[in-house]
Scaffold this motif. Structure first.
Motif, short mmCIF file in Angstrom:
data_model
loop_
_atom_site.label_atom_id
_atom_site.label_comp_id
_atom_site.label_asym_id
_atom_site.label_seq_id
_atom_site.Cartn_x
_atom_site.Cartn_y
_atom_site.Cartn_z
N CYS A 1 0.83 -1.20 0.00
CA CYS A 1 0.00 0.00 0.00
C CYS A 1 0.86 1.26 0.00
CB CYS A 1 -0.92 0.00 1.22
SG CYS A 1 -1.98 1.45 1.34
N LEU B 1 -5.90 -7.67 1.38
CA LEU B 1 -7.00 -7.14 0.59
C LEU B 1 -8.22 -8.04 0.72
CD1 LEU B 1 -4.96 -6.24 -2.62
CD2 LEU B 1 -5.55 -4.78 -0.69
N LYS C 1 -4.59 8.76 -11.67
CA LYS C 1 -4.23 7.50 -12.33
C LYS C 1 -3.90 7.73 -13.81
CE LYS C 1 -7.02 4.04 -11.28
NZ LYS C 1 -8.31 3.38 -10.94
N SER D 1 -4.88 -3.11 -7.28
CA SER D 1 -6.20 -3.66 -6.95
C SER D 1 -7.24 -2.55 -6.87
CB SER D 1 -6.13 -4.41 -5.62
OG SER D 1 -5.26 -5.51 -5.71
N LYS D 2 -6.90 -1.47 -6.18
CA LYS D 2 -7.83 -0.35 -6.08
C LYS D 2 -7.11 0.87 -5.52
CE LYS D 2 -9.61 -2.22 -1.71
NZ LYS D 2 -10.83 -2.63 -0.97
N ALA D 3 -7.71 2.04 -5.75
CA ALA D 3 -7.22 3.29 -5.18
C ALA D 3 -8.34 3.86 -4.34
CB ALA D 3 -6.82 4.26 -6.28
N VAL D 4 -8.07 4.10 -3.06
CA VAL D 4 -9.11 4.49 -2.11
C VAL D 4 -8.83 5.88 -1.56
CG1 VAL D 4 -10.30 3.89 0.03
CG2 VAL D 4 -9.43 2.07 -1.47
N ASP E 1 -14.03 10.94 -6.97
CA ASP E 1 -13.67 9.84 -7.88
C ASP E 1 -13.01 10.37 -9.15
OD1 ASP E 1 -14.66 8.03 -6.08
OD2 ASP E 1 -16.57 7.73 -7.11
N GLU F 1 -9.28 9.41 -10.62
CA GLU F 1 -9.06 8.95 -11.99
C GLU F 1 -8.06 9.84 -12.71
OE1 GLU F 1 -8.89 6.60 -15.02
OE2 GLU F 1 -10.02 6.10 -13.21
#
Length: 286
Positions: free
Chosen positions: A176, A285, A198, A237-240, A191, A195
């Motif tokens: 992480c 995760l 990214k 996996s994801k961005a939080v 959000d 984006e």
């Protein structure tokens, strides 16, 4: 034809003035900045490890390069700075002085953190975001005596212990990377903001990432190879996002190598919105 002649009387001088102002900014002397020891007295960073040899020369060269980038960027681009002020009797007074100095700035060209980085009787350090024109106005103000203005270098953003965490964590179950952000004059983080971050990372080339490695890790970069961002983000996996004003956590199932981990951190440090990066220990995760 007559309309064009009339319009040109206004447009051409305007464009000439904008270009001349831009060229003037490129030639201006850089404001006095912080030394690397000044910086390390208020924030911890892995640059303490990275600057063991020729420290002041490396720091000064990086600062000069940062100013060159700032002055050649689009006029609306915001950049992160640390400013120290020694005038005034309190942190509140010094904050008000900064706000007053930027009072004539265009909307969206200046943002000052609500709280100082460090505050003492004789000096206060603030984090702020500004365009090149606005920071130039502040630095040449009559109230700027004794003020130091330091661009946020990529190496300044990487919290102490990040390298050690990368070396010990990249092959484990979860990895992480947590990014913190400086003050912003733009819309709140949502959000769409995630984006956009990214997307900026996706667009980086291997040669750009290699340059960012050198800027972020002057010493360690000689030991690693820049990795392709596409292959790195394929492991994401994801961005939080932790709230509208919080940090952004990039959660990876795993990263194949230390080179991949450090390439991602250096790339993240290159983004002007970011002002801190750290690694969380092993994560699981769900």
């Amino acid at each position: 034809a007559a309309v064009w002649r009339i319009t040109s009387l206004f447009i051409i001088p305007l464009l000439t003035n904008i270009y001349s102002k831009h060229r003037q900014n490129l030639k201006m002397a850089n404001p006095t900045g912080l030394s690397h020891t000044d910086f390390l007295s208020i924030l911890t960073s892995d640059c303490a490890f990275e600057l063991t040899e020729n420290a002041e020369r490396t720091w000064n060269a990086a600062t000069t390069k940062a100013w060159e980038k700032i002055r050649s960027s689009p006029s609306t681009s915001l950049h992160q700075f640390i400013v120290s002020i020694s005038t005034g009797s309190s942190g509140y007074d010094r904050r008000q002085t900064l706000l007053s100095m930027a009072s004539g700035a265009d909307e969206g060209s200046f943002a000052l953190a609500e709280y100082p980085i460090s505050n003492s009787r004789d000096k206060t350090y603030f984090s702020l975001a500004s365009t090149a024109d606005t920071i130039q106005t502040i630095s040449t103000s009559g109230s700027a005596d004794g003020m130091k203005i330091q661009p946020y270098l990529p190496m300044m953003k990487i919290r102490a212990g990040t390298l050690d965490q990368m070396r010990s964590s990249f092959g484990r179950n979860g990895f992480c990377v947590i990014a913190g952000f400086g003050p912003s004059a733009s819309a709140e983080r949502d959000d769409a903001f995630v984006e956009s971050i990214k997307q900026k990372l996706r667009q980086l080339t291997s040669s750009e990432i290699n340059a960012f490695l050198i800027e972020s890790f002057p010493k360690t970069s000689s030991e690693v190879v820049a990795m392709d961002m596409g292959s790195i983000l394929a492991c994401l996996s994801k961005a939080v996002l932790d709230g509208p004003d919080g940090t952004l956590s990039f959660l990876f199932g795993s990263l194949a190598s230390f080179d991949a981990a450090i390439s991602f951190v250096a790339s993240l440090a290159s983004l002007t919105e970011v002002n801190s990066i750290e690694i969380q220990g092993e994560v699981y995760l769900m």
